[in-house]
Write a protein that holds these residues in place. Structure first.
Motif, short mmCIF file in Angstrom:
data_model
loop_
_atom_site.label_atom_id
_atom_site.label_comp_id
_atom_site.label_asym_id
_atom_site.label_seq_id
_atom_site.Cartn_x
_atom_site.Cartn_y
_atom_site.Cartn_z
N ASP A 53 -16.31 -17.96 48.97
CA ASP A 53 -17.66 -17.44 49.19
C ASP A 53 -17.68 -16.48 50.38
O ASP A 53 -17.11 -16.75 51.44
CB ASP A 53 -18.65 -18.58 49.43
N GLY A 54 -18.37 -15.36 50.22
CA GLY A 54 -18.61 -14.45 51.32
C GLY A 54 -17.48 -13.52 51.69
O GLY A 54 -17.52 -12.90 52.75
N VAL A 55 -16.47 -13.37 50.84
CA VAL A 55 -15.37 -12.48 51.20
C VAL A 55 -15.79 -11.02 51.20
O VAL A 55 -15.21 -10.20 51.90
CB VAL A 55 -14.16 -12.68 50.26
N LEU A 56 -16.83 -10.67 50.45
CA LEU A 56 -17.33 -9.30 50.45
C LEU A 56 -17.89 -8.93 51.83
O LEU A 56 -17.79 -7.77 52.26
CB LEU A 56 -18.41 -9.13 49.38
N THR A 57 -18.47 -9.91 52.52
CA THR A 57 -19.01 -9.68 53.86
C THR A 57 -17.92 -9.23 54.82
O THR A 57 -18.16 -8.44 55.74
CB THR A 57 -19.67 -10.97 54.39
N THR A 58 -16.71 -9.73 54.61
CA THR A 58 -15.58 -9.32 55.43
C THR A 58 -14.96 -8.02 54.96
O THR A 58 -14.57 -7.17 55.76
CB THR A 58 -14.49 -10.42 55.42
N ALA A 59 -14.92 -7.83 53.64
CA ALA A 59 -14.23 -6.67 53.08
C ALA A 59 -14.95 -5.36 53.37
O ALA A 59 -14.31 -4.34 53.66
CB ALA A 59 -14.08 -6.87 51.57
N ILE A 60 -16.28 -5.35 53.27
CA ILE A 60 -17.02 -4.10 53.44
C ILE A 60 -16.81 -3.48 54.82
O ILE A 60 -16.50 -2.28 54.91
CB ILE A 60 -18.50 -4.31 53.11
N PRO A 61 -16.96 -4.22 55.92
CA PRO A 61 -16.69 -3.60 57.23
C PRO A 61 -15.26 -3.08 57.36
O PRO A 61 -15.02 -2.07 58.02
CB PRO A 61 -16.97 -4.74 58.22
#
Length: 308
Positions: A48-56
């Motif tokens: 869960d929430g890997v997109l939050t890390t990937a985008i930056p």
């Protein structure tokens, strides 16, 4: 002098992986880790929430080239694109490959709609593979990834992303050029579809040189055009106009960036006239052979002959 295809910037060096992200051999062309969670034996769990890390991570590579939006706005827009891309996906009864490709189409369509005027996007200076991978893991139900190896999944995502990016970059070039050489909505659509079909066939063939790619593209496009024109591509677009169209496409950067990533490659416009001439000769049928099919189509439409 033949125009040069812009050279994309090389991928940035491998950075230390943030929490929830691990590196793999095929991840982000081997340069940036793709997001995943869990142990090697359970790579798709706790994700869960890997997109939050990937985008930056990806935005940081774009900002040196972005002059209109600040970092916060770009991150916000990308979060919207990658979240909305999964909003209307129907998971029941569909295979993972079809859903991954649909997600890639949705998200890249949004990116090009919102950022399609950015030079860094058109020339391949930004790579959203990391975000596509993360978005799938965030938004797809976990059962879709059961029984799928991490390597197979990453190769699937890579192929879907590369295809979707390439098509979204090419379609505006095609849409800009077609009206310069043919007129009428039905004729323009027929030419657009045939040229796109031929290019997709060339991409799928795995050809790795620009000369062979161009020749294959032209041949398959004219074959499709002839098939949809009752054996006469000339009836839809004159050969001279077709030569000019393909020349304009090559000059406009229509070659896949994957063929030019090793450096600036001259667009092979010198091949166009011979390739188009040969394709018209190969795929054109005498009128007496295709006239019956034309009459049959006219009869089936109740006397209203359609160019389709």
């Amino acid at each position: 002098q033949a125009p040069k295809v812009p050279r994309p910037l090389p991928p940035r060096p491998l950075a230390a992986a943030p929490k929830g992200v691990v590196a793999s051999a095929v991840s982000f062309r081997g340069a940036v880790p793709m997001a995943c969670g869990g142990s090697d034996g359970d790579w798709g769990s706790s994700r869960d929430g890997v997109l939050t890390t990937a985008i930056p991570e990806v935005v940081a590579t774009i900002m040196p080239h972005e002059s209109e939006w600040d970092e916060q706005k770009l991150e916000k827009k990308l979060r919207e694109y990658f979240s909305k891309a999964a909003k209307h996906l129907q998971f029941r009864g569909k295979s993972l490959p079809s859903l991954v490709n649909e997600y890639a189409d949705n998200v890249m369509g949004s990116i090009f709609a919102g950022l399609g005027d950015r030079e860094w996007l058109l020339t391949g200076q930004a790579d959203f593979l990391l975000c596509v991978d993360a978005g799938i893991k965030d938004h797809f139900p976990s059962y879709m990834l059961r029984g799928v190896s991490q390597l197979d999944f990453e190769q699937l995502v890579l192929a879907a992303y590369d295809r979707a990016f390439d098509e979204q970059r090419f379609w505006p070039i095609l849409s800009e050029q077609v009206p310069n050489f043919v007129s009428g909505p039905k004729i323009k659509k027929k030419v657009w579809n045939s040229v796109d079909f031929g290019r997709k066939d060339a991409v799928a063939s795995g050809i790795t040189t620009v000369d062979e790619f161009t020749q294959h593209w032209i041949n398959r496009a004219v074959a499709q055009l002839s098939q949809s024109s009752y054996g006469s591509a000339e009836a839809t677009i004159p050969m001279d106009a077709c030569i000019k169209l393909f020349t304009a496409l090559l000059e406009g950067g229509a070659l896949p960036l994957s063929l030019t990533q090793e450096g600036a490659v001259a667009a092979p416009v010198h091949l166009v006239e011979e390739a188009v001439t040969a394709a018209y000769a190969e795929h054109s049928q005498p009128e007496e052979e295709w006239e019956p099919a034309k009459k049959k189509a006219k009869k089936a439409s109740g006397g209203q002959f359609s160019a389709w």
